[in-house]
Design a protein around this motif. Structure first.
Motif, PDB file in Angstrom:
ATOM      1  N   ILE A  38       0.856  -1.184   0.000  1.00  0.00           N
ATOM      2  CA  ILE A  38       0.000   0.000   0.000  1.00  0.00           C
ATOM      3  C   ILE A  38       0.889   1.229   0.000  1.00  0.00           C
ATOM      4  CG2 ILE A  38      -1.766   1.285   1.256  1.00  0.00           C
ATOM      5  CD1 ILE A  38      -2.534  -1.426   2.601  1.00  0.00           C
ATOM      6  N   ILE A  39       0.584   2.178  -0.895  1.00  0.00           N
ATOM      7  CA  ILE A  39       1.305   3.443  -0.963  1.00  0.00           C
ATOM      8  C   ILE A  39       0.383   4.540  -0.444  1.00  0.00           C
ATOM      9  CG2 ILE A  39       2.288   5.184  -2.521  1.00  0.00           C
ATOM     10  CD1 ILE A  39       4.031   2.710  -2.250  1.00  0.00           C
ATOM     11  N   VAL A  40       0.898   5.386   0.426  1.00  0.00           N
ATOM     12  CA  VAL A  40       0.164   6.552   0.931  1.00  0.00           C
ATOM     13  C   VAL A  40       0.969   7.781   0.504  1.00  0.00           C
ATOM     14  CG1 VAL A  40      -0.759   7.732   2.948  1.00  0.00           C
ATOM     15  CG2 VAL A  40      -0.597   5.229   2.945  1.00  0.00           C
ATOM     16  N   SER A  97       4.364  16.247   0.823  1.00  0.00           N
ATOM     17  CA  SER A  97       5.795  16.149   1.130  1.00  0.00           C
ATOM     18  C   SER A  97       6.256  14.735   1.460  1.00  0.00           C
ATOM     19  CB  SER A  97       6.142  17.070   2.304  1.00  0.00           C
ATOM     20  OG  SER A  97       5.524  16.588   3.483  1.00  0.00           O
ATOM     21  N   GLY A  98       5.329  13.851   1.769  1.00  0.00           N
ATOM     22  CA  GLY A  98       5.710  12.481   2.123  1.00  0.00           C
ATOM     23  C   GLY A  98       6.257  12.353   3.523  1.00  0.00           C
ATOM     24  N   VAL A  99       6.062  13.381   4.338  1.00  0.00           N
ATOM     25  CA  VAL A  99       6.646  13.361   5.676  1.00  0.00           C
ATOM     26  C   VAL A  99       5.582  13.224   6.757  1.00  0.00           C
ATOM     27  CG1 VAL A  99       8.105  14.588   7.323  1.00  0.00           C
ATOM     28  CG2 VAL A  99       8.612  14.720   4.892  1.00  0.00           C
ATOM     29  N   ALA A 100       4.864  14.272   7.049  1.00  0.00           N
ATOM     30  CA  ALA A 100       3.975  14.265   8.216  1.00  0.00           C
ATOM     31  C   ALA A 100       2.658  13.541   7.976  1.00  0.00           C
ATOM     32  CB  ALA A 100       3.717  15.696   8.676  1.00  0.00           C
ATOM     33  N   THR A 101       1.849  14.044   7.082  1.00  0.00           N
ATOM     34  CA  THR A 101       0.502  13.516   6.913  1.00  0.00           C
ATOM     35  C   THR A 101       0.507  12.086   6.389  1.00  0.00           C
ATOM     36  OG1 THR A 101      -0.243  15.762   6.461  1.00  0.00           O
ATOM     37  CG2 THR A 101      -1.778  14.005   5.954  1.00  0.00           C
ATOM     38  N   SER A 102       1.274  11.834   5.359  1.00  0.00           N
ATOM     39  CA  SER A 102       1.288  10.477   4.799  1.00  0.00           C
ATOM     40  C   SER A 102       1.898   9.485   5.790  1.00  0.00           C
ATOM     41  CB  SER A 102       2.013  10.430   3.458  1.00  0.00           C
ATOM     42  OG  SER A 102       3.349  10.837   3.589  1.00  0.00           O
ATOM     43  N   GLN A 103       2.873   9.918   6.563  1.00  0.00           N
ATOM     44  CA  GLN A 103       3.453   9.035   7.585  1.00  0.00           C
ATOM     45  C   GLN A 103       2.418   8.683   8.652  1.00  0.00           C
ATOM     46  OE1 GLN A 103       6.021   7.280   7.829  1.00  0.00           O
ATOM     47  NE2 GLN A 103       7.614   8.189   6.593  1.00  0.00           N
ATOM     48  N   THR A 104       1.636   9.690   9.056  1.00  0.00           N
ATOM     49  CA  THR A 104       0.598   9.464  10.061  1.00  0.00           C
ATOM     50  C   THR A 104      -0.423   8.457   9.556  1.00  0.00           C
ATOM     51  OG1 THR A 104       0.875  11.694  10.941  1.00  0.00           O
ATOM     52  CG2 THR A 104      -1.222  10.588  11.424  1.00  0.00           C
ATOM     53  N   VAL A 123       4.963   8.159   0.797  1.00  0.00           N
ATOM     54  CA  VAL A 123       5.803   8.805  -0.221  1.00  0.00           C
ATOM     55  C   VAL A 123       5.269  10.204  -0.492  1.00  0.00           C
ATOM     56  CG1 VAL A 123       6.364   6.600  -1.311  1.00  0.00           C
ATOM     57  CG2 VAL A 123       4.485   7.969  -2.219  1.00  0.00           C
ATOM     58  N   ASP A 124       6.104  11.029  -1.130  1.00  0.00           N
ATOM     59  CA  ASP A 124       5.612  12.344  -1.526  1.00  0.00           C
ATOM     60  C   ASP A 124       4.952  12.227  -2.898  1.00  0.00           C
ATOM     61  OD1 ASP A 124       7.672  13.774  -3.671  1.00  0.00           O
ATOM     62  OD2 ASP A 124       8.600  12.235  -2.419  1.00  0.00           O
ATOM     63  N   ILE A 125       4.037  13.115  -3.167  1.00  0.00           N
ATOM     64  CA  ILE A 125       3.231  13.053  -4.386  1.00  0.00           C
ATOM     65  C   ILE A 125       4.091  13.135  -5.641  1.00  0.00           C
ATOM     66  CG2 ILE A 125       2.682  15.515  -4.595  1.00  0.00           C
ATOM     67  CD1 ILE A 125       0.107  12.719  -4.964  1.00  0.00           C
ATOM     68  N   LYS A 126       5.222  13.817  -5.567  1.00  0.00           N
ATOM     69  CA  LYS A 126       6.089  13.959  -6.743  1.00  0.00           C
ATOM     70  C   LYS A 126       6.732  12.638  -7.160  1.00  0.00           C
ATOM     71  CE  LYS A 126       7.154  18.567  -5.312  1.00  0.00           C
ATOM     72  NZ  LYS A 126       7.783  18.866  -4.055  1.00  0.00           N
ATOM     73  N   SER A 127       6.907  11.726  -6.221  1.00  0.00           N
ATOM     74  CA  SER A 127       7.521  10.443  -6.554  1.00  0.00           C
ATOM     75  C   SER A 127       6.487   9.327  -6.712  1.00  0.00           C
ATOM     76  CB  SER A 127       8.553  10.049  -5.499  1.00  0.00           C
ATOM     77  OG  SER A 127       7.922   9.832  -4.260  1.00  0.00           O
ATOM     78  N   ASP A 184       4.581   8.384  -9.205  1.00  0.00           N
ATOM     79  CA  ASP A 184       4.697   7.589 -10.426  1.00  0.00           C
ATOM     80  C   ASP A 184       5.738   6.481 -10.307  1.00  0.00           C
ATOM     81  OD1 ASP A 184       2.687   8.951 -11.734  1.00  0.00           O
ATOM     82  OD2 ASP A 184       4.055  10.337 -12.738  1.00  0.00           O
ATOM     83  N   ALA A 185       6.803   6.733  -9.590  1.00  0.00           N
ATOM     84  CA  ALA A 185       7.855   5.727  -9.419  1.00  0.00           C
ATOM     85  C   ALA A 185       7.425   4.588  -8.501  1.00  0.00           C
ATOM     86  CB  ALA A 185       9.116   6.383  -8.870  1.00  0.00           C
ATOM     87  N   HIS A 186       6.498   4.858  -7.584  1.00  0.00           N
ATOM     88  CA  HIS A 186       6.092   3.861  -6.593  1.00  0.00           C
ATOM     89  C   HIS A 186       4.795   3.142  -6.939  1.00  0.00           C
ATOM     90  CE1 HIS A 186       9.159   4.950  -3.627  1.00  0.00           C
ATOM     91  NE2 HIS A 186       8.957   6.192  -4.004  1.00  0.00           N
ATOM     92  N   ILE A 187       3.917   3.798  -7.632  1.00  0.00           N
ATOM     93  CA  ILE A 187       2.566   3.267  -7.804  1.00  0.00           C
ATOM     94  C   ILE A 187       2.515   2.025  -8.683  1.00  0.00           C
ATOM     95  CG2 ILE A 187       1.800   4.622  -9.802  1.00  0.00           C
ATOM     96  CD1 ILE A 187      -0.780   5.103  -7.926  1.00  0.00           C
TER      97      ILE A 187
END
Length: 94
Positions: free
Chosen positions: A4-6, A10-17, A38-42, A44-47
């Motif tokens: 699962i990718i969230v 920024s891929g730091v605070a909210t997605s980590q939570t 992950v941050d939204i900019k990356s 495509d690489a993860h999805i």
């Protein structure tokens, strides 16, 4: 194991939570899943290698080739049980 990718801005605070909460709920329900923030900019690489995408940022209904759900219920708690049932349904966990 399911993946699962969230993603958030920024891929730091909210997605980590949200990723931590989803991982905890998956573990409680016996769902074998790796949950990664992950941050939204990356995205495509993860999805390409995930089974489910949980979006924190508003998104255009784009076809990523994987099921996509909102992560807001995991952040706020409002509708979280329904969202988790959707995670289970998507991952075909019984």
């Amino acid at each position: 194991m399911k993946r699962i990718i969230v993603a958030c801005g920024s891929g730091v605070a909210t997605s980590q939570t949200v990723a931590s909460k989803v991982a905890e709920l998956c573990e409680q329900r016996g769902i074998m899943a790796e949950v990664e923030a992950v941050d939204i900019k990356s995205l495509d690489a993860h999805i390409k290698n995930c089974d489910l995408y949980i979006s924190i940022t508003p998104y255009v209904k784009e076809d990523y080739g994987v099921p996509t759900i909102s992560g807001i219920p995991f952040l706020t708690g409002v509708g979280m049980e329904e969202a988790m049932k959707e995670v289970e349904r998507i991952l075909k966990v019984k």
